[in-house]
Design an enzyme around this catalytic site. Structure first.
Site, PDB file in Angstrom:
ATOM      1  N   GLU A 293      41.998  10.158  54.264  1.00  0.00           N
ATOM      2  CA  GLU A 293      42.679  10.653  55.471  1.00  0.00           C
ATOM      3  C   GLU A 293      44.039  11.245  55.116  1.00  0.00           C
ATOM      4  O   GLU A 293      44.490  12.211  55.728  1.00  0.00           O
ATOM      5  CB  GLU A 293      42.837   9.536  56.502  1.00  0.00           C
TER       6      GLU A 293
ATOM      7  N   TRP B 148      43.373  14.659  54.033  1.00  0.00           N
ATOM      8  CA  TRP B 148      43.242  15.564  55.191  1.00  0.00           C
ATOM      9  C   TRP B 148      44.625  15.982  55.697  1.00  0.00           C
ATOM     10  O   TRP B 148      44.862  17.129  56.049  1.00  0.00           O
ATOM     11  CB  TRP B 148      42.488  14.881  56.341  1.00  0.00           C
TER      12      TRP B 148
ATOM     13  N   TRP C 107      41.924  20.409  66.073  1.00  0.00           N
ATOM     14  CA  TRP C 107      41.327  21.187  67.171  1.00  0.00           C
ATOM     15  C   TRP C 107      40.467  22.322  66.650  1.00  0.00           C
ATOM     16  O   TRP C 107      39.379  22.577  67.160  1.00  0.00           O
ATOM     17  CB  TRP C 107      42.420  21.707  68.126  1.00  0.00           C
TER      18      TRP C 107
ATOM     19  N   TRP D 210      40.061  26.007  72.892  1.00  0.00           N
ATOM     20  CA  TRP D 210      40.667  24.881  72.168  1.00  0.00           C
ATOM     21  C   TRP D 210      42.187  24.875  72.289  1.00  0.00           C
ATOM     22  O   TRP D 210      42.801  23.803  72.205  1.00  0.00           O
ATOM     23  CB  TRP D 210      40.252  24.898  70.692  1.00  0.00           C
TER      24      TRP D 210
ATOM     25  N   TRP E  23      35.151  32.016  76.351  1.00  0.00           N
ATOM     26  CA  TRP E  23      35.391  30.700  76.956  1.00  0.00           C
ATOM     27  C   TRP E  23      35.196  30.775  78.473  1.00  0.00           C
ATOM     28  O   TRP E  23      35.506  31.805  79.080  1.00  0.00           O
ATOM     29  CB  TRP E  23      36.819  30.230  76.659  1.00  0.00           C
TER      30      TRP E  23
ATOM     31  N   ASN F 230      41.089   8.276  66.275  1.00  0.00           N
ATOM     32  CA  ASN F 230      40.604   9.521  65.661  1.00  0.00           C
ATOM     33  C   ASN F 230      39.172   9.874  66.062  1.00  0.00           C
ATOM     34  O   ASN F 230      38.867  11.027  66.364  1.00  0.00           O
ATOM     35  CB  ASN F 230      40.713   9.428  64.142  1.00  0.00           C
TER      36      ASN F 230
HETATM   37  P1  FAD Z   1      44.661   6.202  59.802  1.00  0.00           P
HETATM   38  O1  FAD Z   1      43.205   6.283  60.033  1.00  0.00           O
HETATM   39  O2  FAD Z   1      45.211   4.904  59.402  1.00  0.00           O
HETATM   40  O3  FAD Z   1      45.017   7.325  58.706  1.00  0.00           O
HETATM   41  C1  FAD Z   1      46.215   7.274  57.908  1.00  0.00           C
HETATM   42  C2  FAD Z   1      47.051   8.500  58.131  1.00  0.00           C
HETATM   43  O4  FAD Z   1      46.363   9.659  57.674  1.00  0.00           O
HETATM   44  C3  FAD Z   1      47.374   8.785  59.587  1.00  0.00           C
HETATM   45  O5  FAD Z   1      48.482   8.028  60.003  1.00  0.00           O
HETATM   46  C4  FAD Z   1      47.611  10.280  59.588  1.00  0.00           C
HETATM   47  O6  FAD Z   1      48.928  10.595  59.187  1.00  0.00           O
HETATM   48  C5  FAD Z   1      46.661  10.769  58.511  1.00  0.00           C
HETATM   49  N1  FAD Z   1      45.400  11.230  59.118  1.00  0.00           N
HETATM   50  C6  FAD Z   1      44.354  10.460  59.494  1.00  0.00           C
HETATM   51  N2  FAD Z   1      43.344  11.233  59.931  1.00  0.00           N
HETATM   52  C7  FAD Z   1      43.765  12.508  59.839  1.00  0.00           C
HETATM   53  C8  FAD Z   1      43.172  13.765  60.137  1.00  0.00           C
HETATM   54  N3  FAD Z   1      41.916  13.860  60.611  1.00  0.00           N
HETATM   55  N4  FAD Z   1      43.900  14.875  59.946  1.00  0.00           N
HETATM   56  C9  FAD Z   1      45.156  14.807  59.451  1.00  0.00           C
HETATM   57  N5  FAD Z   1      45.771  13.640  59.142  1.00  0.00           N
HETATM   58  C10 FAD Z   1      45.079  12.508  59.335  1.00  0.00           C
HETATM   59  N6  FAD Z   1      47.127  13.330  63.613  1.00  0.00           N
HETATM   60  C11 FAD Z   1      48.462  13.367  63.771  1.00  0.00           C
HETATM   61  O7  FAD Z   1      49.186  12.708  63.013  1.00  0.00           O
HETATM   62  N7  FAD Z   1      49.024  14.148  64.745  1.00  0.00           N
HETATM   63  C12 FAD Z   1      48.276  14.910  65.609  1.00  0.00           C
HETATM   64  O8  FAD Z   1      48.832  15.612  66.455  1.00  0.00           O
HETATM   65  C13 FAD Z   1      46.865  14.851  65.474  1.00  0.00           C
HETATM   66  N8  FAD Z   1      46.060  15.538  66.325  1.00  0.00           N
HETATM   67  C14 FAD Z   1      44.696  15.495  66.153  1.00  0.00           C
HETATM   68  C15 FAD Z   1      43.870  16.253  67.004  1.00  0.00           C
HETATM   69  C16 FAD Z   1      42.487  16.239  66.840  1.00  0.00           C
HETATM   70  C17 FAD Z   1      41.611  17.083  67.761  1.00  0.00           C
HETATM   71  C18 FAD Z   1      41.911  15.444  65.834  1.00  0.00           C
HETATM   72  C19 FAD Z   1      40.419  15.396  65.659  1.00  0.00           C
HETATM   73  C20 FAD Z   1      42.716  14.693  64.998  1.00  0.00           C
HETATM   74  C21 FAD Z   1      44.109  14.702  65.135  1.00  0.00           C
HETATM   75  N9  FAD Z   1      44.951  13.936  64.291  1.00  0.00           N
HETATM   76  C22 FAD Z   1      46.311  14.025  64.445  1.00  0.00           C
HETATM   77  C23 FAD Z   1      44.401  13.161  63.163  1.00  0.00           C
HETATM   78  C24 FAD Z   1      44.077  11.678  63.450  1.00  0.00           C
HETATM   79  O9  FAD Z   1      43.329  11.555  64.629  1.00  0.00           O
HETATM   80  C25 FAD Z   1      45.310  10.794  63.551  1.00  0.00           C
HETATM   81  O10 FAD Z   1      46.175  11.038  62.465  1.00  0.00           O
HETATM   82  C26 FAD Z   1      44.908   9.311  63.512  1.00  0.00           C
HETATM   83  O11 FAD Z   1      44.086   9.008  64.612  1.00  0.00           O
HETATM   84  C27 FAD Z   1      46.131   8.455  63.509  1.00  0.00           C
HETATM   85  O12 FAD Z   1      45.802   7.098  63.493  1.00  0.00           O
HETATM   86  P2  FAD Z   1      46.229   6.177  62.278  1.00  0.00           P
HETATM   87  O13 FAD Z   1      47.661   6.401  61.957  1.00  0.00           O
HETATM   88  O14 FAD Z   1      45.815   4.780  62.619  1.00  0.00           O
HETATM   89  O15 FAD Z   1      45.351   6.789  61.122  1.00  0.00           O
END
Ligand code: FAD
Length: 439
Positions: free
Chosen positions: A275, A278, A383, A360, A307, A342
């Site tokens: 993650e 990502w 998105w 989107w 859309w 997520n």
């Molecule tokens: P964990 O699962 O513990 O992951 C660790 C860290 O990895 C997160 O804190 C985050 O910094 C990063 N991370 C995790 N998943 C992703 C991912 N798919 N993409 C990029 N980084 C990731 N994340 C944001 O930080 N800000 C946003 O505005 C944001 N918008 C999103 C919009 C959509 C449509 C989607 C599908 C995902 C988005 N995410 C966003 C990614 C992700 O959903 C969140 O980072 C995550 O849910 C945060 O929870 P956590 O800190 O417990 O993550």
């Protein structure tokens, strides 16, 4: 006099720009609140309240190091430059230090500051592997995730992760009076402040939650991360988004916990680091394709999708009133906590774009306005991935089935019942299917 200009790096630990600013004698610190700019970028009140809490914490931490944090209101990025110049003149600043931000407007602002008369030192601390250094064979940026990840790993696995400690104090601790007359306030939205105050300050997270995550949750992340009723993820995103915790520090703790993490990316233990890859991927994309910040589709051929953009469907989606329980529970989680799991972000984004056929950009904006962890690169990337206009190797034909997702990831309906109490007596076998909610 040196100046440390804080932006998305509101921390004293592992802050290379601050360390350099303070290593060269007397130092002042500045943060500019930019209500107009925040508004233009759709930064929500919950995130602003979260920033506010951390600016106040930062002010206290800096005071202990003998540094005064000035907090000044500046309208937008142009206003920031004018305010910065005035500030430097009034305080005889000869060198400015800051950590860079990857987004287009921010980069352009920094270029203008660099063209000014005062020396401006910029550092990079928002990613694990430096932007621009992970490239394919002919020097181009990868357009899909897996090859990027392989190249990223080659670099990440040979880097050192030793966070910089606290800078040495440049003078005695400041008294409360010297430090500031009152707490800084950036929003008057009390309900947003109430929600933000439920998130512990970064100091607590650094000292407790992060260690607990590695002790208790990291090794089960692969199996638990997709179930929104479980607290199986780190909850770090809001802290990383405003830089109150550095990703370098997180990497150092990860390696302490799992020294062999880089050895096998197919291992279950790799799931959490994946993650962070990502996160870097989307930031690298933003660096290579700055047009993303202008709202462009990553794949230009999807720029003119037909859309439907039905306003009442959009309102129902925002309010958590589509009738699809998992979608609605997720949207209510977002609206009441400023955060969404997520798995659910993927489900609701797919639902908005592929079931309701709504652009989107509408969802991206609504997310940004509500999220405490709103982060341009991750939000835009997420998105565009969900809408299939971005970097997904399986594009338009990937459609999340909201009923099947609900059965798989909330099998007992525990999460749905948490946010849709009106369905608490519905038996689980029909809970996942569309409903008409009773008032
Ligand atoms: P964990 O699962 O513990 O992951 C660790 C860290 O990895 C997160 O804190 C985050 O910094 C990063 N991370 C995790 N998943 C992703 C991912 N798919 N993409 C990029 N980084 C990731 N994340 C944001 O930080 N800000 C946003 O505005 C944001 N918008 C999103 C919009 C959509 C449509 C989607 C599908 C995902 C988005 N995410 C966003 C990614 C992700 O959903 C969140 O980072 C995550 O849910 C945060 O929870 P956590 O800190 O417990 O993550």
């Amino acid at each position: 006099m040196n100046l440390m200009w804080f932006r998305n790096d509101l921390r004293v630990h592992d802050n290379l720009a601050l360390l350099n600013a303070m290593s060269k004698g007397p130092c002042k610190a500045l943060f500019m609140s930019t209500s107009t700019q925040w508004n233009k970028h759709d930064v929500g009140d919950i995130k602003i309240a979260f920033i506010e809490n951390h600016v106040n914490e930062l002010s206290d931490s800096l005071a202990q190091l003998g540094v005064h944090l000035d907090v000044i209101e500046a309208d937008d990025f142009d206003g920031q430059i004018a305010t910065l110049n005035r500030y430097c003149e009034n305080h005889n600043v000869t060198q400015i230090f800051a950590n860079g931000e990857p987004e287009l407007n921010e980069v352009n602002r920094d270029v203008k500051v660099q063209q000014g008369d005062i020396s401006f030192s910029l550092y990079e601390s928002d990613v694990v592997v430096a932007k621009g250094t992970v490239r394919a064979l002919h020097g181009e940026m990868f357009k899909v995730f897996t090859p990027f990840k392989k190249a990223w790993l080659r670099q990440a696995s040979v880097q050192q992760y030793a966070p910089y400690g606290l800078p040495n104090a440049v003078g005695p601790s400041l008294s409360a009076q010297e430090q500031s007359t009152s707490k800084h306030i950036f929003t008057n939205n009390d309900s947003a402040r109430k929600i933000a105050s439920k998130w512990p300050l970064a100091s607590q997270v650094r000292n407790q939650r992060l260690a607990l995550f590695f002790e208790d949750k990291h090794d089960h992340y692969h199996d638990e991360r997709d179930f929104p009723a479980k607290k199986g993820t780190s909850g770090l995103s809001a802290y990383l988004a405003i830089g109150v915790i550095s990703v370098n520090e997180v990497m150092a703790q990860l390696l302490q916990h799992s020294p062999l993490i880089f050895n096998d990316m197919k291992n279950k233990d790799f799931a959490w680091l994946n993650e962070l890859v990502w996160r870097d991927f989307y930031r690298h994309l933003q660096y290579h394709f700055p047009q993303l910040a202008k709202g462009e589709c990553f794949q230009p051929r999807y720029e003119k999708l037909p859309w439907h953009n039905d306003q009442s469907n959009f309102d129902a989606w925002c309010d958590g009133n589509t009738g699809y329980p998992l979608v609605d529970a997720a949207m209510r989680q977002l609206n009441t906590t400023g955060w969404m799991h997520n798995r659910l972000r993927m489900v609701v984004a797919s639902f908005l774009t592929k079931h309701l056929l709504i652009d989107w950009h509408w969802g991206e904006r609504y997310f940004m306005q509500q999220l405490i962890d709103g982060d341009f690169s991750a939000n835009n990337g997420g998105w565009q991935w969900a809408a299939s206009t971005g970097c997904d190797a399986q594009p338009y034909f990937r459609v999340f089935n909201p009923i099947r997702q609900s059965e798989r990831f909330d099998p007992d309906g525990e999460f749905i019942r948490m946010y849709l109490p009106e369905l608490k007596n519905v038996p689980v076998k029909s809970l996942h299917f569309p409903h008409k909610y009773l008032e």
